[in-house]
Design a protein around this motif. Structure first.
Motif, short mmCIF file in Angstrom:
data_model
loop_
_atom_site.label_atom_id
_atom_site.label_comp_id
_atom_site.label_asym_id
_atom_site.label_seq_id
_atom_site.Cartn_x
_atom_site.Cartn_y
_atom_site.Cartn_z
N GLY A 58 0.81 -1.20 0.00
CA GLY A 58 0.00 0.00 0.00
C GLY A 58 0.85 1.26 0.00
N GLN A 59 0.20 2.37 -0.36
CA GLN A 59 0.86 3.67 -0.32
C GLN A 59 -0.16 4.73 0.06
OE1 GLN A 59 2.54 3.91 -4.25
NE2 GLN A 59 0.72 4.87 -5.12
N PHE A 60 0.31 5.73 0.79
CA PHE A 60 -0.55 6.79 1.30
C PHE A 60 0.12 8.13 1.02
CE2 PHE A 60 -1.35 2.98 3.63
CZ PHE A 60 -2.70 2.98 3.90
N LYS A 61 -0.69 9.17 0.77
CA LYS A 61 -0.10 10.50 0.53
C LYS A 61 -0.87 11.64 1.19
CE LYS A 61 -2.24 11.79 -3.84
NZ LYS A 61 -1.99 12.28 -5.19
N GLN A 68 -5.40 6.68 9.45
CA GLN A 68 -6.03 5.92 8.37
C GLN A 68 -5.73 4.45 8.61
OE1 GLN A 68 -5.38 7.67 4.30
NE2 GLN A 68 -3.82 8.82 5.43
N SER A 69 -6.69 3.60 8.36
CA SER A 69 -6.47 2.16 8.50
C SER A 69 -5.55 1.68 7.39
CB SER A 69 -7.81 1.43 8.42
OG SER A 69 -7.60 0.05 8.46
N LEU A 70 -4.69 0.72 7.70
CA LEU A 70 -3.74 0.22 6.71
C LEU A 70 -4.31 -0.81 5.77
CD1 LEU A 70 -0.36 -0.10 8.62
CD2 LEU A 70 -1.21 1.77 7.21
N GLY A 71 -5.41 -1.43 6.12
CA GLY A 71 -5.98 -2.45 5.23
C GLY A 71 -4.98 -3.58 4.99
N LEU A 89 3.19 9.38 11.73
CA LEU A 89 2.93 8.61 12.96
C LEU A 89 2.31 7.28 12.54
CD1 LEU A 89 1.38 11.19 15.46
CD2 LEU A 89 3.62 10.08 15.58
N LEU A 90 2.84 6.21 13.11
CA LEU A 90 2.28 4.89 12.87
C LEU A 90 1.66 4.36 14.15
CD1 LEU A 90 5.10 3.24 10.74
CD2 LEU A 90 3.05 4.44 9.95
N ARG A 91 0.42 3.93 14.07
CA ARG A 91 -0.27 3.32 15.21
C ARG A 91 0.11 1.85 15.24
NH1 ARG A 91 -6.14 3.89 14.22
NH2 ARG A 91 -5.73 2.14 12.85
N ARG A 92 0.41 1.35 16.45
CA ARG A 92 0.75 -0.06 16.60
C ARG A 92 -0.34 -0.77 17.37
NH1 ARG A 92 6.27 -0.59 19.37
NH2 ARG A 92 5.48 1.04 20.70
N ALA A 93 -0.42 -2.09 17.18
CA ALA A 93 -1.42 -2.89 17.88
C ALA A 93 -1.19 -2.83 19.39
CB ALA A 93 -1.38 -4.33 17.39
N SER A 94 0.05 -2.71 19.80
CA SER A 94 0.37 -2.53 21.23
C SER A 94 1.56 -1.60 21.35
CB SER A 94 0.68 -3.88 21.89
OG SER A 94 1.80 -4.47 21.29
N GLY A 95 1.53 -0.77 22.38
CA GLY A 95 2.59 0.22 22.57
C GLY A 95 2.20 1.54 21.96
N GLY A 96 3.04 2.53 22.18
CA GLY A 96 2.78 3.87 21.67
C GLY A 96 3.06 3.99 20.18
N PRO A 97 2.72 5.14 19.61
CA PRO A 97 2.94 5.34 18.18
C PRO A 97 4.43 5.45 17.83
CG PRO A 97 2.17 7.35 19.20
CD PRO A 97 2.11 6.29 20.25
N THR A 115 -0.92 -0.80 12.58
CA THR A 115 -2.32 -0.88 12.18
C THR A 115 -2.87 0.41 11.56
OG1 THR A 115 -3.06 -0.19 14.37
CG2 THR A 115 -2.78 -2.57 14.01
N GLY A 116 -2.13 1.52 11.66
CA GLY A 116 -2.65 2.77 11.11
C GLY A 116 -1.54 3.76 10.81
N ILE A 117 -1.87 4.74 9.97
CA ILE A 117 -0.91 5.78 9.57
C ILE A 117 -1.56 7.15 9.67
CG2 ILE A 117 -1.55 5.44 7.16
CD1 ILE A 117 1.26 6.43 6.38
#
Length: 125
Positions: A58-61, A68-71, A89-97, A115-117
């Motif tokens: 995937g790619q995001f801009k 945003q969900s990473l799918g 910032l990247l969201r993780r399933a556990s722990g901080g970003p 899990t997210g960006i």
């Protein structure tokens, strides 16, 4: 101290103060680990690209106010931020970003499942 090293140190200090985790870079500027060159070459500006191995998932801009969900990129092993002025910032399933600075490639395996960006409109987190 080189300017880029100083900027990374300042960003790391700010991130720690905010409770964020600043991900270490997978390679220094101008140096590439095995496989990184092809991964970086397939991610064009102004994208943030995710890979599982050498396969782009995937790619995001878009700069967003939330995550945003990473799918299909959930659980990616590598992230490439080709943006020149925008941190991520990247969201993780556990722990901080995780904070990924502009123009960095990071091996995500030590950091768990992403899990997210959120692309920021600033060069620091």
């Amino acid at each position: 101290m080189r300017i880029r090293q100083h900027a990374l140190l300042v960003a790391a200090s700010a991130a720690v103060g905010l409770g964020l985790t600043l991900a270490p870079t997978a390679s220094a500027a101008g140096q590439h680990q095995s496989g990184e060159v092809s991964v970086q070459a397939s991610c064009n500006w102004p994208y943030v690209c995710f890979y599982k191995g050498s396969t782009k998932t995937g790619q995001f801009k878009d700069v967003t106010s939330g995550y945003q969900s990473l799918g299909s990129s959930r659980g990616a092993t590598t992230v490439v931020n080709t943006r020149n002025d925008d941190a991520v910032l990247l969201r993780r399933a556990s722990g901080g970003p995780l904070c990924i600075l502009p123009n960095y490639t990071v091996d995500l395996r030590p950091w768990g499942t992403v899990t997210g960006i959120r692309i920021l409109n600033t060069s620091t987190c």
